[in-house]
Scaffold this motif. Structure first.
Motif, PDB file in Angstrom:
ATOM      1  N   VAL A   1       0.826  -1.208   0.000  1.00 21.62           N
ATOM      2  CA  VAL A   1       0.000   0.000   0.000  1.00 21.62           C
ATOM      3  C   VAL A   1       0.859   1.256   0.000  1.00 21.62           C
ATOM      4  N   PHE A   2       1.883   1.279   0.829  1.00 25.82           N
ATOM      5  CA  PHE A   2       2.607   2.521   1.088  1.00 25.82           C
ATOM      6  C   PHE A   2       3.918   2.658   0.314  1.00 25.82           C
ATOM      7  N   GLY A   3       4.381   1.583  -0.317  1.00 30.96           N
ATOM      8  CA  GLY A   3       5.623   1.667  -1.065  1.00 30.96           C
ATOM      9  C   GLY A   3       6.781   2.090  -0.172  1.00 30.96           C
ATOM     10  N   SER A   4       7.606   2.994  -0.661  1.00 33.55           N
ATOM     11  CA  SER A   4       8.764   3.443   0.118  1.00 33.55           C
ATOM     12  C   SER A   4       8.347   4.205   1.373  1.00 33.55           C
ATOM     13  N   HIS A   5       7.141   4.780   1.367  1.00 35.76           N
ATOM     14  CA  HIS A   5       6.655   5.508   2.542  1.00 35.76           C
ATOM     15  C   HIS A   5       6.423   4.575   3.731  1.00 35.76           C
ATOM     16  N   ALA A   6       6.297   3.270   3.476  1.00 35.63           N
ATOM     17  CA  ALA A   6       6.104   2.310   4.569  1.00 35.63           C
ATOM     18  C   ALA A   6       7.212   2.431   5.607  1.00 35.63           C
ATOM     19  N   TYR A   7       8.403   2.811   5.171  1.00 38.59           N
ATOM     20  CA  TYR A   7       9.544   2.926   6.087  1.00 38.59           C
ATOM     21  C   TYR A   7       9.506   4.226   6.891  1.00 38.59           C
ATOM     22  N   ASN A   8       8.575   5.124   6.540  1.00 42.75           N
ATOM     23  CA  ASN A   8       8.402   6.372   7.290  1.00 42.75           C
ATOM     24  C   ASN A   8       7.201   6.313   8.233  1.00 42.75           C
ATOM     25  N   VAL A   9       6.451   5.218   8.161  1.00 45.58           N
ATOM     26  CA  VAL A   9       5.253   5.075   8.998  1.00 45.58           C
ATOM     27  C   VAL A   9       5.630   4.400  10.314  1.00 45.58           C
ATOM     28  N   SER A  10       5.172   4.978  11.413  1.00 38.36           N
ATOM     29  CA  SER A  10       5.313   4.315  12.708  1.00 38.36           C
ATOM     30  C   SER A  10       4.208   3.271  12.833  1.00 38.36           C
ATOM     31  N   ILE A  11       4.575   2.076  13.273  1.00 39.57           N
ATOM     32  CA  ILE A  11       3.640   0.967  13.403  1.00 39.57           C
ATOM     33  C   ILE A  11       3.774   0.406  14.814  1.00 39.57           C
ATOM     34  N   SER A  12       2.664  -0.002  15.397  1.00 41.27           N
ATOM     35  CA  SER A  12       2.773  -0.741  16.658  1.00 41.27           C
ATOM     36  C   SER A  12       1.579  -1.665  16.803  1.00 41.27           C
ATOM     37  N   SER A  13       1.771  -2.707  17.601  1.00 42.46           N
ATOM     38  CA  SER A  13       0.687  -3.611  17.958  1.00 42.46           C
ATOM     39  C   SER A  13       0.465  -3.525  19.455  1.00 42.46           C
ATOM     40  N   THR A  14      -0.642  -2.909  19.844  1.00 41.17           N
ATOM     41  CA  THR A  14      -0.951  -2.803  21.271  1.00 41.17           C
ATOM     42  C   THR A  14      -1.453  -4.134  21.835  1.00 41.17           C
ATOM     43  N   LYS A  15      -1.672  -5.127  20.954  1.00 42.69           N
ATOM     44  CA  LYS A  15      -1.984  -6.473  21.437  1.00 42.69           C
ATOM     45  C   LYS A  15      -0.819  -7.066  22.225  1.00 42.69           C
ATOM     46  N   SER A  16       0.374  -6.543  22.042  1.00 45.14           N
ATOM     47  CA  SER A  16       1.509  -7.009  22.838  1.00 45.14           C
ATOM     48  C   SER A  16       1.275  -6.751  24.323  1.00 45.14           C
ATOM     49  N   MET A  17       0.391  -5.780  24.632  1.00 46.90           N
ATOM     50  CA  MET A  17       0.085  -5.441  26.024  1.00 46.90           C
ATOM     51  C   MET A  17      -1.302  -5.918  26.460  1.00 46.90           C
ATOM     52  N   THR A  18      -2.287  -5.748  25.589  1.00 44.80           N
ATOM     53  CA  THR A  18      -3.664  -6.094  25.961  1.00 44.80           C
ATOM     54  C   THR A  18      -4.001  -7.550  25.682  1.00 44.80           C
TER      55      THR A  18
END
Length: 425
Positions: A321-338
């Motif tokens: 979806v994001f191409g090279s911009h994917a590397y500029n997007v911050s990603i996280s999974s809050t399932k690691s906590m919840t």
């Protein structure tokens, strides 16, 4: 002409907090709600971890009689909805028309705890021992029903049952209702309380759950050594309101819901296509609905379940979806906590995504230790990140091939909420 839709209230009950403020504070601190389950009936299962809510007292929301007649998934939804309504300042019948107020709350498994205990009563004690309230306790639509009755809301009322996508698709359905002018206000989200014998045994039989015994190793989204998700319980509720209705009453606003994308896969009961093409399509549909370019997204609250296939497929889909911009997007999974809250996950993650947007803080993916070679994006490992956020995305991809993506944005012309700004520790 489509109406603009804003968020004016939020509430949640999660394994890391009994309301949205404590949930957010603990999320950015990297607090885990995952722990070993001590129940004796767990001994025969290969699964030893769950994300249970501690300290929740339904009697703070209802009397003893109502508590006895409601399953835990309904109780959690009522608590989250009460918080969201208080937060919004809306009182049905006072500053919002009951006929123009709807409720849309999804659940993947409904009152599975009640269903399990009812079946045991039938098998062990006979039909005469089944509670006359059993049906109204375990049907998935009963959270929405109870809340609509409680509020006197007489508009569109619904319940989406699409496994892990239930909460996100309920929000999406409510979004469309307000957009089309079918309602001025929708109370929407998801709720789940699946931690029981059949709930855990079913997912364990599919080999979807982590078999770790250390809570800090159980949910490791995007980590090379991930081995499955940890099941959890919780509820998340949003108050969606048309912008003109919110402005007419001088409401403070968290964010605008800009876009919603949803699609099916028609492929496999539990596995996505390895190239992530259906997940790519859902994200693109949301971007098209929001009429924004991919480069406008700064943060993605990922589905990120900590299973081998999910995390790799989602990474591939984001890159597509994001191409090279994917590397500029911050990603996280809050399932690691919840943990994975099943039908409540997308709704709780929507709350966290909006608070990330309002606070310019990306919550972390905790338990991230070792990079998987192909998964080379910024997963915000272990510590929160301060970042200016204008537009955020929340992904939910469910068993059965049900996909839902929500996009939230700031808008400087809206009246921002000052009480949602929580500084990081």
């Amino acid at each position: 002409m489509k109406k603009r839709v804003v968020i004016t209230g939020m509430g949640c009950v999660t394994p890391i907090g009994l309301d949205k403020e404590s949930t957010w504070h603990n999320a950015i601190k990297g607090v885990s709600g995952i722990r070993q389950v001590s129940n004796e009936w767990m001994e025969d299962l290969p699964v030893k971890l769950a994300a249970e809510i501690t300290g929740f007292d339904p009697l703070q929301e209802m009397d003893v009689k109502e508590a006895r007649r409601t399953d835990r998934f309904i109780q959690l939804a009522i608590a989250a909805a009460d918080e969201a309504l208080r937060d919004s300042g809306l009182i049905v019948g006072h500053n919002v028309d009951p006929m123009r107020t709807g409720v849309w709350i999804g659940s993947g498994v409904g009152g599975i705890m009640t269903f399990e205990s009812g079946m045991l009563d039938v098998l062990q004690k006979g039909f005469g021992r089944v509670s006359p309230f059993a049906l109204s306790m375990f049907l998935p639509n009963m959270a929405a029903s109870r809340i609509s009755i409680r509020l006197g809301a007489r508009g569109l009322t619904g319940c989406t049952v699409t496994a892990c996508a239930s909460g996100s698709q309920s929000i999406g359905g409510a979004f469309r209702a307000v957009q089309r002018g079918e309602a001025d206000v929708m109370i929407a989200g998801g709720t789940e309380a699946p931690i029981c014998k059949i709930g855990l045994a079913s997912f364990a039989a599919m080999r979807a759950l982590s078999v770790q015994t250390d809570p800090w190793q159980g949910s490791r989204p995007f980590d090379k050594n991930r081995d499955g998700f940890v099941i959890g319980e919780g509820a998340g509720i949003l108050v969606l309101e048309s912008l003109d209705h919110a402005q007419a009453r001088g409401a403070e606003i968290y964010a605008e819901l800009l876009g919603y994308g949803s699609c099916g896969e028609g492929f496999h009961i539990s596995a996505p296509r390895s190239d992530g093409s259906d997940w790519t399509r859902a994200m693109n549909l949301a971007l098209e609905d929001a009429t924004i370019d991919p480069e406008k997204i700064q943060y993605i609250n990922a589905h990120g379940t900590s299973t081998i296939l999910n995390d790799l497929t989602e990474t591939r889909a984001i890159k597509a979806v994001f191409g090279s911009h994917a590397y500029n997007v911050s990603i996280s999974s809050t399932k690691s906590m919840t943990g994975h809250l099943l039908g409540a996950s997308g709704a709780v993650e929507a709350v966290l995504s909006i608070l990330a947007l309002r606070n310019d803080i990306v919550p972390p993916t905790i338990n991230y230790v070792e990079r998987d070679e192909e998964m080379d994006l910024d997963y915000t490992p272990n510590s929160f990140k301060r970042r200016k956020l204008e537009t955020v995305m929340s992904n939910t991809f469910a068993f059965g091939g049900h996909n839902a993506v929500l996009i939230f944005g700031k808008n400087q012309h809206l009246i921002p909420r000052s009480d949602c700004l929580y500084d990081a520790p």
